[in-house]
Write a protein that holds these residues in place. Structure first.
Motif, PDB file in Angstrom:
ATOM      1  N   PRO A  93      20.498 -26.972 -16.907  1.00  0.00           N
ATOM      2  CA  PRO A  93      19.446 -28.003 -17.005  1.00  0.00           C
ATOM      3  C   PRO A  93      19.947 -29.391 -17.415  1.00  0.00           C
ATOM      4  CG  PRO A  93      18.738 -25.969 -18.054  1.00  0.00           C
ATOM      5  CD  PRO A  93      20.200 -25.813 -17.748  1.00  0.00           C
ATOM      6  N   ALA A  95      18.786 -31.970 -20.044  1.00  0.00           N
ATOM      7  CA  ALA A  95      17.964 -31.930 -21.258  1.00  0.00           C
ATOM      8  C   ALA A  95      17.637 -33.332 -21.771  1.00  0.00           C
ATOM      9  CB  ALA A  95      18.682 -31.138 -22.349  1.00  0.00           C
ATOM     10  N   CYS A 119      10.902 -35.454 -18.293  1.00  0.00           N
ATOM     11  CA  CYS A 119      11.161 -34.151 -17.673  1.00  0.00           C
ATOM     12  C   CYS A 119      10.617 -34.067 -16.255  1.00  0.00           C
ATOM     13  CB  CYS A 119      10.606 -33.028 -18.550  1.00  0.00           C
ATOM     14  SG  CYS A 119      11.557 -32.785 -20.075  1.00  0.00           S
ATOM     15  N   MET A 130      14.792 -29.868 -19.295  1.00  0.00           N
ATOM     16  CA  MET A 130      14.807 -29.101 -20.541  1.00  0.00           C
ATOM     17  C   MET A 130      14.518 -30.049 -21.697  1.00  0.00           C
ATOM     18  SD  MET A 130      18.019 -26.929 -22.099  1.00  0.00           S
ATOM     19  CE  MET A 130      17.558 -25.315 -21.497  1.00  0.00           C
ATOM     20  N   TYR A 151       8.523 -26.431 -19.827  1.00  0.00           N
ATOM     21  CA  TYR A 151       9.936 -26.790 -19.687  1.00  0.00           C
ATOM     22  C   TYR A 151      10.774 -25.799 -20.491  1.00  0.00           C
ATOM     23  CZ  TYR A 151       7.610 -31.172 -18.527  1.00  0.00           C
ATOM     24  OH  TYR A 151       6.781 -32.105 -17.989  1.00  0.00           O
ATOM     25  N   ASP A 152      12.006 -25.594 -20.048  1.00  0.00           N
ATOM     26  CA  ASP A 152      12.926 -24.808 -20.852  1.00  0.00           C
ATOM     27  C   ASP A 152      13.153 -25.540 -22.169  1.00  0.00           C
ATOM     28  OD1 ASP A 152      13.198 -22.853 -18.936  1.00  0.00           O
ATOM     29  OD2 ASP A 152      15.151 -23.521 -18.228  1.00  0.00           O
ATOM     30  N   TRP A 154      15.738 -26.070 -25.503  1.00  0.00           N
ATOM     31  CA  TRP A 154      17.019 -25.954 -26.181  1.00  0.00           C
ATOM     32  C   TRP A 154      16.691 -26.280 -27.634  1.00  0.00           C
ATOM     33  CZ3 TRP A 154      21.514 -29.859 -24.944  1.00  0.00           C
ATOM     34  CH2 TRP A 154      22.597 -29.628 -25.794  1.00  0.00           C
ATOM     35  N   CYS A 167      13.382 -19.639 -26.769  1.00  0.00           N
ATOM     36  CA  CYS A 167      14.117 -20.750 -26.173  1.00  0.00           C
ATOM     37  C   CYS A 167      15.148 -20.241 -25.168  1.00  0.00           C
ATOM     38  CB  CYS A 167      14.765 -21.605 -27.252  1.00  0.00           C
ATOM     39  SG  CYS A 167      15.800 -20.708 -28.419  1.00  0.00           S
ATOM     40  N   THR A 168      15.521 -21.116 -24.256  1.00  0.00           N
ATOM     41  CA  THR A 168      16.551 -20.812 -23.273  1.00  0.00           C
ATOM     42  C   THR A 168      17.933 -20.947 -23.911  1.00  0.00           C
ATOM     43  OG1 THR A 168      15.102 -21.667 -21.554  1.00  0.00           O
ATOM     44  CG2 THR A 168      17.426 -21.405 -20.980  1.00  0.00           C
TER      45      THR A 168
END
Length: 180
Positions: A93, A95, A119, A130, A151-152, A154, A167-168
């Motif tokens: 991603p 971020a 995003c 992300m 959204y992913d 982090w 979380c991813t």
């Protein structure tokens, strides 16, 4: 599946990416830029880091540190980030790093809109967006219900046995060291 990932910027100096790869790291999030477009706002190790990481077979993602105080500024930051990374293969991603103290007085509505603007611009360019932040930001400064799941995530959550949110990527330490 848990994999080892590092995040790097100019603050990590000149990285020996061959040694990083040999240590078992296969993924990296690399700071591309910060703020709005200006040659001085590109991380001065970005090109070196991404080219050398890709050369040894490390899959890369990007992060952009934000100072945006409006949706318009967030879109400009996204455009700057996209321009900076356009010539590189991005496997992970892109971020949006939102954590600057200059933004804390903007309110949840404005900050959430800023995240969405950045995003969505990244997504419309074909990348996976992300959000990067910590639990305090999610709870105090953002409308988490509008962001988590859209959204992913982090999540920077240090010194705990598991992250506070699904979380991813979980950044579990701010002081890790790998060879290289």
């Amino acid at each position: 599946m848990q994999e080892k990932l590092i995040d790097v910027s100019t603050w990590n100096g000149n990285i020996d990416w061959d040694k990083v790869y040999k240590s078992g790291v296969r993924y990296a999030m690399i700071r591309s830029s910060f703020g709005v477009e200006n040659p001085n706002q590109i991380d001065n190790k970005f090109v070196r880091n991404i080219e050398n990481a890709i050369k040894v077979g490390i899959k890369c993602g990007i992060y952009h540190y934000s100072y945006a105080r409006s949706v318009a500024e967030a879109k400009k930051e996204a455009d700057f980030c996209l321009k900076t990374i356009k010539n590189y293969k991005i496997d992970l991603p892109v971020a949006f790093d939102i954590e600057d103290s200059s933004q804390t007085n903007l309110g949840k509505d404005a900050l959430t809109s800023i995240v969405i603007a950045f995003c969505d611009r990244i997504k419309s360019a074909g990348y996976m967006p992300m959000l990067y932040c910590n639990p305090s930001w999610i709870n105090s400064y953002l409308h988490k219900d509008k962001l988590i799941g859209k959204y992913d995530l982090w999540l920077a959550h240090w010194g705990v046995s598991s992250p506070a949110f699904k979380c991813t990527i979980w950044q579990y330490s701010d002081s890790g060291i790998v060879s290289g």
